[in-house]
Design an enzyme around this catalytic site. Structure first.
Site, PDB file in Angstrom:
ATOM      1  N   SER A 102       0.837  -1.202   0.000  1.00 53.76           N
ATOM      2  CA  SER A 102       0.000   0.000   0.000  1.00 53.76           C
ATOM      3  C   SER A 102       0.870   1.250   0.000  1.00 53.76           C
ATOM      4  O   SER A 102       1.689   1.443   0.902  1.00 53.76           O
ATOM      5  CB  SER A 102      -0.903   0.020   1.227  1.00 53.76           C
ATOM      6  OG  SER A 102      -1.506   1.288   1.365  1.00 53.76           O
TER       7      SER A 102
ATOM      8  N   HIS B 265      -1.109  -1.160  -4.320  1.00 47.32           N
ATOM      9  CA  HIS B 265      -2.405  -0.880  -3.710  1.00 47.32           C
ATOM     10  C   HIS B 265      -2.498   0.621  -3.448  1.00 47.32           C
ATOM     11  O   HIS B 265      -1.696   1.179  -2.696  1.00 47.32           O
ATOM     12  CB  HIS B 265      -2.532  -1.660  -2.403  1.00 47.32           C
ATOM     13  CG  HIS B 265      -3.887  -1.627  -1.782  1.00 47.32           C
ATOM     14  ND1 HIS B 265      -4.909  -2.469  -2.160  1.00 47.32           N
ATOM     15  CD2 HIS B 265      -4.399  -0.848  -0.795  1.00 47.32           C
ATOM     16  CE1 HIS B 265      -5.987  -2.223  -1.438  1.00 47.32           C
ATOM     17  NE2 HIS B 265      -5.706  -1.234  -0.602  1.00 47.32           N
TER      18      HIS B 265
ATOM     19  N   ASP C   4      -4.811   3.624  -2.093  1.00 43.10           N
ATOM     20  CA  ASP C   4      -5.979   3.946  -1.283  1.00 43.10           C
ATOM     21  C   ASP C   4      -6.489   5.338  -1.617  1.00 43.10           C
ATOM     22  O   ASP C   4      -5.759   6.323  -1.485  1.00 43.10           O
ATOM     23  CB  ASP C   4      -5.615   3.895   0.203  1.00 43.10           C
ATOM     24  CG  ASP C   4      -5.307   2.485   0.672  1.00 43.10           C
ATOM     25  OD1 ASP C   4      -6.211   1.636   0.582  1.00 43.10           O
ATOM     26  OD2 ASP C   4      -4.182   2.236   1.124  1.00 43.10           O
TER      27      ASP C   4
ATOM     28  N   MET D 141      -9.131   8.028  -0.435  1.00 45.44           N
ATOM     29  CA  MET D 141     -10.000   8.398   0.688  1.00 45.44           C
ATOM     30  C   MET D 141     -10.512   9.814   0.460  1.00 45.44           C
ATOM     31  O   MET D 141      -9.767  10.695   0.050  1.00 45.44           O
ATOM     32  CB  MET D 141      -9.223   8.328   2.005  1.00 45.44           C
ATOM     33  CG  MET D 141      -8.559   7.000   2.272  1.00 45.44           C
ATOM     34  SD  MET D 141      -7.734   7.002   3.875  1.00 45.44           S
ATOM     35  CE  MET D 141      -6.790   5.476   3.783  1.00 45.44           C
TER      36      MET D 141
ATOM     37  N   HIS E  55      -8.273   0.966  -4.224  1.00 52.03           N
ATOM     38  CA  HIS E  55      -9.200   0.724  -3.118  1.00 52.03           C
ATOM     39  C   HIS E  55      -9.897   2.042  -2.811  1.00 52.03           C
ATOM     40  O   HIS E  55      -9.293   2.953  -2.255  1.00 52.03           O
ATOM     41  CB  HIS E  55      -8.423   0.196  -1.904  1.00 52.03           C
ATOM     42  CG  HIS E  55      -9.278  -0.041  -0.697  1.00 52.03           C
ATOM     43  ND1 HIS E  55      -8.732  -0.291   0.544  1.00 52.03           N
ATOM     44  CD2 HIS E  55     -10.627  -0.073  -0.522  1.00 52.03           C
ATOM     45  CE1 HIS E  55      -9.711  -0.460   1.418  1.00 52.03           C
ATOM     46  NE2 HIS E  55     -10.867  -0.329   0.792  1.00 52.03           N
TER      47      HIS E  55
ATOM     48  N   MET F  76     -12.153   4.164  -0.817  1.00 58.46           N
ATOM     49  CA  MET F  76     -12.838   4.417   0.454  1.00 58.46           C
ATOM     50  C   MET F  76     -13.544   5.747   0.314  1.00 58.46           C
ATOM     51  O   MET F  76     -13.159   6.754   0.903  1.00 58.46           O
ATOM     52  CB  MET F  76     -11.826   4.414   1.599  1.00 58.46           C
ATOM     53  CG  MET F  76     -11.308   3.026   1.914  1.00 58.46           C
ATOM     54  SD  MET F  76      -9.953   3.029   3.096  1.00 58.46           S
ATOM     55  CE  MET F  76      -8.571   2.852   1.981  1.00 58.46           C
TER      56      MET F  76
ATOM     57  N   MET G 213     -11.629  -6.135   5.249  1.00 54.02           N
ATOM     58  CA  MET G 213     -10.781  -5.194   5.990  1.00 54.02           C
ATOM     59  C   MET G 213     -10.454  -5.786   7.356  1.00 54.02           C
ATOM     60  O   MET G 213     -11.348  -6.197   8.095  1.00 54.02           O
ATOM     61  CB  MET G 213     -11.488  -3.854   6.164  1.00 54.02           C
ATOM     62  CG  MET G 213     -11.671  -3.049   4.885  1.00 54.02           C
ATOM     63  SD  MET G 213     -10.106  -2.519   4.138  1.00 54.02           S
ATOM     64  CE  MET G 213      -9.389  -1.488   5.429  1.00 54.02           C
TER      65      MET G 213
ATOM     66  N   ASP H   2      -6.594  -6.460   4.190  1.00 56.73           N
ATOM     67  CA  ASP H   2      -5.950  -5.148   4.218  1.00 56.73           C
ATOM     68  C   ASP H   2      -6.038  -4.600   5.628  1.00 56.73           C
ATOM     69  O   ASP H   2      -7.131  -4.403   6.153  1.00 56.73           O
ATOM     70  CB  ASP H   2      -6.678  -4.222   3.233  1.00 56.73           C
ATOM     71  CG  ASP H   2      -6.095  -2.810   3.190  1.00 56.73           C
ATOM     72  OD1 ASP H   2      -5.097  -2.539   3.889  1.00 56.73           O
ATOM     73  OD2 ASP H   2      -6.645  -1.986   2.439  1.00 56.73           O
TER      74      ASP H   2
END
Length: 220
Positions: free
Chosen positions: A8, A31, A33, A35, A64, A66, A135, A173
């Site tokens: 990540s 990966h 993320d 957000m 990913h 979020m 998660m 994760d």
């Protein structure tokens, strides 16, 4: 099914993302993320940066999301070049429709579950997704401790995937490191997101290889 290591970049140096992506060139995916400060109380990066990362990454990008309202926003991440796009079950209004759209755009479709979100509603929909992300911490921040109670959910998901005969990956994760990866693999995970464990290591490539070897001993 091979053990895949997806470092990540949440734990990378955001001023040197190109350098830190090159550092994980032996990984299976990067990966990333996303957000939005709405679905989770943190803000990372958005579509323009994400798209640029897919262009320079030495490995495929595992996005990913979020974010709130993925039904509206997630397809753009597939269009931006992500190899895999994972949205949160808790945020999607029409998860099957969204998964089909992501696949139509050429990305693998993943659905993510927070630690307290049950996996059962999605076990009848396995043919519609390419990956389930369990998660193992609350989403929103890196560096959290692995939640042991999620192992039972991983086992149930793996059992259902095995019974379905489908090629669905099971990703974990959060808090994944040398001390937890074998238990996650034993429970049934085959894709492992590791942030601080990889980027905090003196030898990043060596840590990726160590984690892959540890997981491979247990992956079903």
């Amino acid at each position: 099914m091979p053990a895949l290591i997806n470092p990540s970049i949440l734990s990378a140096d955001f001023a040197n993302l190109e350098r830190d992506l090159q550092a994980i060139s032996t990984a299976d995916y990067a990966h990333v993320d996303v957000m939005d400060n709405h679905f989770v109380p943190n803000l990372t990066l958005g579509l323009p940066v994400f798209e640029r990362l897919t262009q320079i990454s030495p490995v495929p990008v595992d996005g990913h999301l979020m974010i709130a309202d993925p039904d509206r926003w997630a397809p753009a991440y597939a269009e931006a070049g992500a190899a895999s796009v994972t949205f949160h079950a808790e945020a999607a209004q029409a998860p099957v429709r969204l998964a089909r759209e992501l696949r139509r755009l050429g990305a693998r479709a993943g659905v993510a579950l927070r630690p307290a979100t049950p996996v059962e509603p999605f076990l009848d929909l396995l043919s519609e997704v390419d990956m389930i992300l369990v998660m193992t911490v609350e989403p929103g921040f890196g560096g959290q401790s692995f939640i042991e109670g999620t192992l039972a959910k991983i086992r149930r998901a793996r059992r259902a995937i095995g019974e379905s005969g489908l090629d669905v990956h099971l990703q974990v994760d959060g808090g994944v490191s040398r001390s937890t990866i074998e238990r996650a693999a034993e429970a049934g995970a085959n894709v492992f997101v590791a942030g601080s464990a990889v980027y905090g290591a003196d030898d990043v490539a060596g840590e990726i290889e160590t984690l892959r070897a540890m997981a491979s001993r247990h992956v079903h």
